[in-house]
Design an enzyme around this catalytic site. Structure first.
Site, PDB file in Angstrom:
ATOM      1  N   GLY A 167       0.827  -1.193   0.000  1.00  0.00           N
ATOM      2  CA  GLY A 167       0.000   0.000   0.000  1.00  0.00           C
ATOM      3  C   GLY A 167       0.865   1.248   0.000  1.00  0.00           C
ATOM      4  CB  CYS A 168       0.337   4.606  -1.434  1.00  0.00           C
ATOM      5  SG  CYS A 168      -1.321   4.984  -0.814  1.00  0.00           S
ATOM      6  CG  HIS A 169      -1.253   5.763   3.518  1.00  0.00           C
ATOM      7  ND1 HIS A 169      -1.199   7.101   3.841  1.00  0.00           N
ATOM      8  CD2 HIS A 169      -2.373   5.603   2.765  1.00  0.00           C
ATOM      9  CE1 HIS A 169      -2.246   7.735   3.316  1.00  0.00           C
ATOM     10  NE2 HIS A 169      -2.965   6.839   2.665  1.00  0.00           N
ATOM     11  CB  VAL A 170       2.454   0.116   3.586  1.00  0.00           C
ATOM     12  CG1 VAL A 170       3.375  -0.887   4.269  1.00  0.00           C
ATOM     13  CG2 VAL A 170       1.011  -0.124   4.016  1.00  0.00           C
ATOM     14  CB  SER A 172       5.029   6.924   2.561  1.00  0.00           C
ATOM     15  OG  SER A 172       3.939   6.762   3.464  1.00  0.00           O
TER      16      SER A 172
END
Length: 370
Positions: A167-170, A172
């Site tokens: 996932g993108c938040h992951v 980052s």
């Protein structure tokens, strides 16, 4: 699945690619990247709502591009993948979480490599998946899947047949935090405590997908910023915890607070962790440089801090560190493009590593500026 069962010959110079969900934002980003990749040829595109349309009508950025813009978006039926099997070696899946498992199972059985962009296979434990996603976990397939963050799972990715794109938040959060909790060099100790970690993220509106909603309506998103899915409610929380626990060698819990901000694409994470005695900013940079000897991570030096402006359209992540001596908190900061490094470019990077190609092959490393 044994390699002998696959359409894929590792000595082949080029691979035929299919994209399911090609009309969405991550699908459009995949189209852009595949078109510029020297070893990938786009052979099949599918979309649910826009099936039957010429790709250029559904994704106008492909208009006039030979071999892409004139492709017809097809329907995808996981109960009959013979047509896909005959045309593709690799399929990228951009489907809802619950739809990915049957699709991936059918494609794998047909001898194809699958790179999945949903959360269906990221979490290994059903007990961590089902409460967050509300449907049954594809446990058997998830156990076979390799987590698609090359900087953390390079060895496992080699030859992988099912890749679970993070996932993108992951992404980052993991990139700045991992070097602090589990230095690559065995003679060095962790630089930060694994308890009490806070992850604060700011994300662009494209992260919500192409289907409009009141939260992403221009009039409601253009001039405001708001937190959402707070107090441990965001689905990327268990994914961050799973990966940091592997790095740290012990269970890790984090508090993730995402914010929606008025930009189209980009994601900025500021992560807070308690510094261990003697930790310095230069030690953090050194650990990160050592951790990311391979991969697509830039460690910023001096007073330079990450800015989503400078990674727009890029497959690279920009990471920086700071230490608040007064409170004892380390700050690990990371800027990525949520559609590129946070999704589609990272998916292709993982495929590159799986095939034994350079991480950056066919990927844009220089951001679009201004």
């Amino acid at each position: 699945m044994a390699d002998s069962e696959s359409n894929l010959d590792r000595g082949a110079e080029r691979l035929r690619v299919g994209i399911v969900g090609a009309a969405g934002y991550t699908g459009a980003e995949l189209l852009r990247i595949v078109h510029g990749h020297p070893r990938l040829d786009l052979a099949f595109v599918a979309a649910r709502e826009r099936a039957g349309q010429v790709l250029a009508n559904a994704v106008p950025s492909t208009a006039g591009v030979p071999g892409i813009g004139d492709l017809l978006l097809e329907s995808f039926d996981p109960t009959d993948v013979r047509g896909v099997r005959d045309r593709c070696d690799v399929v990228f899946l951009g489907l809802p979480h619950e739809a990915s498992a049957p699709a991936a199972e059918a494609l794998l059985a047909a001898g194809l490599v699958v790179v999945d962009l949903s959360a269906a296979f990221r979490l290994k434990d059903a007990a961590h998946y089902e409460p967050w996603y509300g449907h049954r976990h594809a446990t058997a397939l998830a156990q076979k899947a390799v987590y698609g963050l090359p900087e953390l799972h390079r060895a496992e990715l080699r030859g992988a047949r099912l890749i679970a794109t993070p996932g993108c938040h992951v992404t980052s959060a993991l990139l700045p935090l991992a070097p602090l909790l589990g230095p690559r060099s065995s003679d060095k100790e962790a630089l930060a405590e694994s308890d009490g970690i806070i992850v604060d993220t700011k994300t662009g509106v494209s992260g919500a997908g192409r289907s409009p909603s009141s939260a992403t309506h221009f009039a409601e998103a253009a001039e405001g910023a708001r937190p959402y899915k707070v107090a441990g409610a965001h689905r990327h929380t268990p994914e961050i915890e799973q990966e940091l626990s592997i790095v740290a060698g012990r269970p890790v819990r984090v508090l993730l607070t995402p914010h929606l901000v008025p930009m189209t694409r980009g994601l900025l994470a500021t992560c807070y962790a308690r510094a261990r005695p003697g930790t310095t900013v230069e030690a953090c940079r050194e650990a990160a440089r050592d951790f990311y000897r391979d991969g697509l991570v830039t460690i910023l030096e001096g007073d330079h801090l990450p800015d989503t402006l400078f990674v727009r359209g890029s497959a690279r992540a920009h990471v920086a560190y700071a230490l608040d001596v007064r409170t004892g908190f380390l700050l690990g900061m990371c800027a990525i493009d949520n559609l590129a490094r946070g999704a589609s470019a990272e998916a292709v990077q993982a495929l590159n590593v799986a095939r034994g190609w350079p991480d950056a092959l066919g990927l844009p490393e220089v951001g679009l500026f201004p």
